[in-house]
Design an enzyme around this catalytic site. Structure first.
Site, mmCIF file in Angstrom:
data_model
loop_
_atom_site.group_PDB
_atom_site.id
_atom_site.type_symbol
_atom_site.label_atom_id
_atom_site.label_comp_id
_atom_site.label_asym_id
_atom_site.label_seq_id
_atom_site.Cartn_x
_atom_site.Cartn_y
_atom_site.Cartn_z
ATOM 1 N N LYS A 178 3.881 -15.984 -3.497
ATOM 2 C CA LYS A 178 3.032 -14.852 -3.077
ATOM 3 C C LYS A 178 2.220 -15.211 -1.839
ATOM 4 C CE LYS A 178 3.136 -11.246 -5.907
ATOM 5 N NZ LYS A 178 3.116 -9.847 -5.492
ATOM 6 N N ASN A 204 -3.303 2.882 -5.065
ATOM 7 C CA ASN A 204 -3.557 4.200 -4.458
ATOM 8 C C ASN A 204 -4.760 4.914 -5.069
ATOM 9 O OD1 ASN A 204 -1.913 4.597 -6.851
ATOM 10 N ND2 ASN A 204 -1.831 6.729 -6.245
ATOM 11 N N LYS A 213 -1.049 -7.101 -11.946
ATOM 12 C CA LYS A 213 -1.946 -6.254 -12.744
ATOM 13 C C LYS A 213 -1.189 -5.436 -13.800
ATOM 14 C CE LYS A 213 -1.670 -1.679 -11.296
ATOM 15 N NZ LYS A 213 -0.486 -1.784 -10.494
ATOM 16 N N LYS A 264 6.324 -2.742 -13.430
ATOM 17 C CA LYS A 264 5.768 -1.718 -14.334
ATOM 18 C C LYS A 264 6.711 -1.503 -15.521
ATOM 19 C CE LYS A 264 3.676 0.672 -10.440
ATOM 20 N NZ LYS A 264 2.532 -0.229 -10.348
HETATM 21 P P1 ADP Z 1 0.711 0.184 -7.543
HETATM 22 O O1 ADP Z 1 -0.344 -0.136 -6.556
HETATM 23 O O2 ADP Z 1 0.392 1.395 -8.340
HETATM 24 O O3 ADP Z 1 1.129 -1.000 -8.375
HETATM 25 P P2 ADP Z 1 3.288 -0.079 -6.197
HETATM 26 O O4 ADP Z 1 3.470 0.293 -4.765
HETATM 27 O O5 ADP Z 1 3.303 -1.515 -6.543
HETATM 28 O O6 ADP Z 1 1.966 0.661 -6.665
HETATM 29 O O7 ADP Z 1 4.392 0.640 -7.070
HETATM 30 C C1 ADP Z 1 4.583 2.041 -7.028
HETATM 31 C C2 ADP Z 1 5.662 2.416 -6.028
HETATM 32 O O8 ADP Z 1 6.935 1.997 -6.493
HETATM 33 C C3 ADP Z 1 5.855 3.883 -5.805
HETATM 34 O O9 ADP Z 1 4.916 4.411 -4.909
HETATM 35 C C4 ADP Z 1 7.285 3.957 -5.264
HETATM 36 O O10 ADP Z 1 7.267 4.000 -3.849
HETATM 37 C C5 ADP Z 1 7.903 2.631 -5.686
HETATM 38 N N1 ADP Z 1 9.133 2.702 -6.460
HETATM 39 C C6 ADP Z 1 10.059 1.723 -6.459
HETATM 40 N N2 ADP Z 1 11.083 2.007 -7.255
HETATM 41 C C7 ADP Z 1 10.805 3.209 -7.824
HETATM 42 C C8 ADP Z 1 11.492 4.054 -8.750
HETATM 43 N N3 ADP Z 1 12.657 3.699 -9.269
HETATM 44 N N4 ADP Z 1 10.917 5.222 -9.107
HETATM 45 C C9 ADP Z 1 9.721 5.597 -8.578
HETATM 46 N N5 ADP Z 1 9.034 4.849 -7.682
HETATM 47 C C10 ADP Z 1 9.553 3.661 -7.314
HETATM 48 MG MG MG Z 2 2.036 -2.778 -7.617
#
Ligand code: ADP
Ligand code: MG
Length: 318
Positions: A133, A14, A218, A281
């Site tokens: 993937k 994002n 990443k 994460k």
């Molecule tokens: P990035 O590109 O930053 O890796 P991701 O889409 O892979 O983003 O991961 C972030 C997303 O994870 C958030 O936008 C949210 O929709 C989702 N998400 C899943 N589980 C959770 C959680 N427990 N708390 C907050 N967000 C979560």
């Molecule tokens: Mg991601």
């Protein structure tokens, strides 16, 4: 300004693509500009920063161009590892130029550089046994079969939508350019590295390294980087201000603080952190903490500054 320490900031998709309607190179540049302002705040506060970033959509675009050019013009296709290198260059360029401009406007004298970074993975990683993937376009069965036999690709049929290539997502083991990255940080340079999780490479019997068709998470690669440079703080910048328990459910609960033991327990429960988005994460931060990390933060770009001051975000501690 007093040096505060070393921060690894992993920026998510994002920070480059806001939504489906903002995918052009110019839109990505503007999105990068937004995020780099918040990183410039950290730098102004005295942090030495190493930036990691995602590249999923960008590699998708590069592959798509390559496929279309091959179909229409008979151009050579671009191998996946080279797509990764291309994306590191283009994304690094957007980030470093924005950061350089922002720092210059603020009168902060710091150099910024992108390192094309290879990340070593293990040939024997289980991920290679069963690649999962999906990558690139859908294709018809005969073309899929041809690529399987002639090019050794792994192809899967995707619920009636056609055939698609799948590649492995192995665990990152080493950052090949780590000494250069360390030297740059010690010299006070802001480094952009392990873009897209790094270009996946494997070691051959004779010791050489060579690119391999895979993708690296990443968040995992940024965690490895944070461990290797003994970062004082590991920031994961994504689309949410905080991490939640029971995410998206009626009893959702936003978290201000988590210990690593709590993070492990919630991750094991399986229902809180979505696979492929939040779960990696949390895992990335657990690995950082288990290797001496003292502080990690998950928040969105606009709240990095406040989260560093403990005003928002989710803080993870040992
Ligand atoms: P990035 O590109 O930053 O890796 P991701 O889409 O892979 O983003 O991961 C972030 C997303 O994870 C958030 O936008 C949210 O929709 C989702 N998400 C899943 N589980 C959770 C959680 N427990 N708390 C907050 N967000 C979560
Ligand atoms: Mg991601």
């Amino acid at each position: 300004m007093a040096r505060k320490g070393v921060a690894v900031v992993a920026i998510g998709g994002n920070s480059l693509i806001k939504d489906k309607n903002h995918q052009s190179v110019e839109d990505q540049y503007l999105a990068a500009k937004e995020t780099t302002k918040h990183i410039a705040d950290m730098i102004e506060d005295g942090w030495d920063v190493a930036i990691g970033h995602g590249n999923g959509p960008q590699v998708g675009f590069i592959l798509r161009r390559s496929e279309i050019a091959a179909q229409v013009e008979g151009m050579h296709e671009v191998p996946l590892d080279v797509c990764g290198a291309d994306s590191q260059g283009a994304i690094g360029y957007a980030l470093q130029q924005n950061l350089q401009n922002e720092l210059r406007r603020r009168g902060v004298k710091k150099s910024v550089a992108t390192v094309v970074t290879q990340v070593l993975v293990d040939r024997n990683d289980n991920a290679f046994v069963n690649p999962t993937k999906p990558i690139g376009s859908f294709m018809e069965e005969p073309e899929a079969k041809r690529r399987e036999t002639e090019m050794g690709w792994n192809m899967v049929e995707d619920s009636g939508r056609g055939w698609r290539r799948v590649v492995a997502s192995p665990i990152p083991q080493e950052v090949v350019e780590i000494d250069a990255v360390r030297e740059l940080i010690e010299a006070g340079t802001i480094v952009i590295t392990v873009g897209g999780g790094g270009i996946p490479v494997v070691r051959e019997a004779n010791g050489d390294i060579i690119g391999t068709a895979a993708v690296i998470d990443k968040d995992y690669a940024s965690s490895l980087l944070a461990r290797l440079i003994n970062a004082d703080v590991f920031v994961i910048s994504t689309a949410v201000e905080k991490v939640a328990l029971n995410y998206g459910k009626p009893d959702q609960k936003w978290l201000d603080k988590l210990t690593v033991a709590e993070a492990k327990a919630y991750l094991a429960e399986g229902s809180h952190f979505a696979k492929g988005s939040m779960a990696p994460k949390i895992q990335a931060i657990i690995w950082f903490m288990e290797n001496g990390g003292k502080k990690a933060i998950i928040t969105n770009p606009e709240n990095i500054g406040r989260a560093m001051r403990g005003e928002t975000g989710t803080l993870i501690v040992p």
